[in-house]
Design a protein around this motif. Structure first.
Motif, PDB file in Angstrom:
ATOM      1  N   ASN A 158       8.437  17.395  19.838  1.00  0.00           N
ATOM      2  CA  ASN A 158       8.670  18.234  18.659  1.00  0.00           C
ATOM      3  C   ASN A 158       9.266  17.476  17.484  1.00  0.00           C
ATOM      4  OD1 ASN A 158       9.632  20.230  21.240  1.00  0.00           O
ATOM      5  ND2 ASN A 158       8.039  21.014  19.883  1.00  0.00           N
ATOM      6  N   ASP A 213       8.144  15.769  15.046  1.00  0.00           N
ATOM      7  CA  ASP A 213       7.527  15.899  13.729  1.00  0.00           C
ATOM      8  C   ASP A 213       7.925  17.190  13.027  1.00  0.00           C
ATOM      9  OD1 ASP A 213       6.136  17.370  15.650  1.00  0.00           O
ATOM     10  OD2 ASP A 213       4.253  17.287  14.520  1.00  0.00           O
ATOM     11  N   ARG A 214       8.540  18.114  13.761  1.00  0.00           N
ATOM     12  CA  ARG A 214       8.931  19.390  13.164  1.00  0.00           C
ATOM     13  C   ARG A 214      10.450  19.582  13.175  1.00  0.00           C
ATOM     14  NH1 ARG A 214       5.297  24.044  15.698  1.00  0.00           N
ATOM     15  NH2 ARG A 214       6.184  25.199  13.918  1.00  0.00           N
ATOM     16  N   LEU A 215      11.159  18.462  13.330  1.00  0.00           N
ATOM     17  CA  LEU A 215      12.623  18.503  13.336  1.00  0.00           C
ATOM     18  C   LEU A 215      13.177  17.487  12.347  1.00  0.00           C
ATOM     19  CD1 LEU A 215      13.250  18.494  17.211  1.00  0.00           C
ATOM     20  CD2 LEU A 215      13.408  20.482  15.694  1.00  0.00           C
ATOM     21  N   GLU A 216      14.325  17.797  11.792  1.00  0.00           N
ATOM     22  CA  GLU A 216      15.081  16.832  11.000  1.00  0.00           C
ATOM     23  C   GLU A 216      16.304  16.429  11.819  1.00  0.00           C
ATOM     24  OE1 GLU A 216      16.224  18.134   7.155  1.00  0.00           O
ATOM     25  OE2 GLU A 216      14.257  18.964   6.656  1.00  0.00           O
ATOM     26  N   LYS A 271      15.782  22.577  12.409  1.00  0.00           N
ATOM     27  CA  LYS A 271      14.386  22.961  12.618  1.00  0.00           C
ATOM     28  C   LYS A 271      13.725  23.192  11.258  1.00  0.00           C
ATOM     29  CE  LYS A 271      13.557  26.103  15.752  1.00  0.00           C
ATOM     30  NZ  LYS A 271      13.700  27.285  16.650  1.00  0.00           N
ATOM     31  N   LYS A 272      12.645  22.482  11.024  1.00  0.00           N
ATOM     32  CA  LYS A 272      11.929  22.647   9.761  1.00  0.00           C
ATOM     33  C   LYS A 272      11.209  23.992   9.697  1.00  0.00           C
ATOM     34  CE  LYS A 272      10.960  17.675   9.402  1.00  0.00           C
ATOM     35  NZ  LYS A 272       9.878  16.654   9.346  1.00  0.00           N
ATOM     36  N   ASP A 273      10.743  24.452  10.856  1.00  0.00           N
ATOM     37  CA  ASP A 273      10.012  25.718  10.936  1.00  0.00           C
ATOM     38  C   ASP A 273      10.800  26.689  11.810  1.00  0.00           C
ATOM     39  OD1 ASP A 273       7.794  24.511   9.549  1.00  0.00           O
ATOM     40  OD2 ASP A 273       7.267  23.558  11.447  1.00  0.00           O
ATOM     41  N   LEU A 294       9.462  27.509  15.308  1.00  0.00           N
ATOM     42  CA  LEU A 294       9.263  26.432  16.281  1.00  0.00           C
ATOM     43  C   LEU A 294      10.003  26.743  17.578  1.00  0.00           C
ATOM     44  CD1 LEU A 294       8.409  23.559  17.160  1.00  0.00           C
ATOM     45  CD2 LEU A 294      10.483  22.717  16.040  1.00  0.00           C
ATOM     46  N   THR A 317      18.186  27.361  13.706  1.00  0.00           N
ATOM     47  CA  THR A 317      17.890  26.523  12.539  1.00  0.00           C
ATOM     48  C   THR A 317      18.810  25.306  12.461  1.00  0.00           C
ATOM     49  OG1 THR A 317      17.160  28.477  11.304  1.00  0.00           O
ATOM     50  CG2 THR A 317      17.616  26.477  10.039  1.00  0.00           C
TER      51      THR A 317
END
Length: 300
Positions: A50, A52-55, A75-77, A80, A92
């Motif tokens: 995951n 690519d969808r996390l900072e 969490k970017k999305d 997710l 988040t």
């Protein structure tokens, strides 16, 4: 140096008596290794599906003042769903407090990370800009923090309920919280976090580590965690002959390839030396043109 009885492989530093605290702190400071960067790398390895969808933010500054949490995952999305077991509670904003195998999770450490969560929620321009329900706190340590858990049970009515091996939900609080005890994690479910320790001794453990490294050696995170584990366990690994045997077995193809390359280079060098010698070149000229020493030329 203080007596090493204060900190052993099988006893948490938390169990040290109050009168021993100062001596133990000095001892811990003397042996502490920089585990945190490699913990971050291990977390990234665990969450690689995951990423690519996390900072991910290390030593994240939570405000204008130097107040930093060990790890913050955003969490970017919002939709997710994290597949990794310890990431399933993530919302988040996800704060992680990490204690290395050289340290332990104290009552104060609990409140410090909890306070960071409160500060993260409150330090915004608008009221309730960050919904408290979107904040989670994860405590990670090697030793089971029995004193801390007993305290929050009695004082805060917060209870630890084991979700699976090494992972505990801390229930009864407004924040979603969990505790990860890396010494109790399943190797199959959380390989890198379970191996991020300083007491790897058995042949089976070492072989599993090497096999996993070979399969992931192109990953910079893998190399970082592997190097930390080797440094932390160098004493045990050097003592076992099976370590050398295991290394050779796993790197056999690479070693053989290097040996074959060396053999071919040696043959070519010999041919070049004889060719130049037959054409009247001096030893010094041959050495310079073949990029070897004059002694090597004479030996050939």
């Amino acid at each position: 140096m203080p007596d090493q009885k204060f900190l052993t492989q099988n006893t948490s530093p938390e169990d040290i008596t109050t009168q021993d605290t100062t001596a133990n702190e000095q001892f811990v400071q003397g042996i502490k290794s920089p585990w945190h960067p490699d913990f971050y790398a291990a977390v990234q390895l665990e969450l690689e599906m995951n990423l690519d969808r996390l900072e991910l933010h290390t030593e994240h500054c939570l405000g204008k003042e130097p107040m930093r949490i060990d790890f913050l995952i955003i969490k970017k999305d919002s939709d997710l769903m994290i597949q990794k077991n310890f990431g399933q509670i993530f919302r988040t904003y996800n704060l992680i407090s990490y204690k290395s195998p050289d340290d332990y999770l104290s009552i104060n450490d609990f409140y410090k990370a909890y306070g960071y969560a409160c500060f993260l929620q409150a330090d915004t321009e608008k009221v309730c800009e960050i919904d408290p329900k979107e904040i989670t706190v994860t405590y990670v340590c090697y030793y089971y923090p029995k004193k801390m858990l007993e305290h929050i049970r009695q004082v805060r009515r917060t209870y630890a309920r084991e979700r699976e091996s090494g992972i505990y939900d801390l229930t009864g609080d407004s924040f979603v919280m969990q505790l990860i005890v890396t010494s109790r994690l399943s190797c199959e479910r959380n390989f890198w976090l379970s191996y991020l320790r300083n007491n790897i001794k058995t042949e089976t453990e070492i072989k599993k580590l090497l096999e996993r490294y070979v399969a992931n050696k192109d990953s910079s995170n893998c190399r970082a965690v592997f190097d930390r584990i080797l440094q932390a366990n160098s004493k045990w690994m050097k003592e076992g002959k099976y370590m050398l045997d295991a290394v050779y077995e796993l790197f056999k193809d690479e070693i053989d390839a290097r040996e074959e390359l060396g053999r071919k280079q040696g043959i070519k060098l010999t041919k070049d030396v004889f060719h130049l010698y037959s054409n009247g070149a001096s030893t010094a000229e041959i050495a310079a043109r073949c990029n070897v020493s004059e002694d090597d030329v004479k030996e050939i």
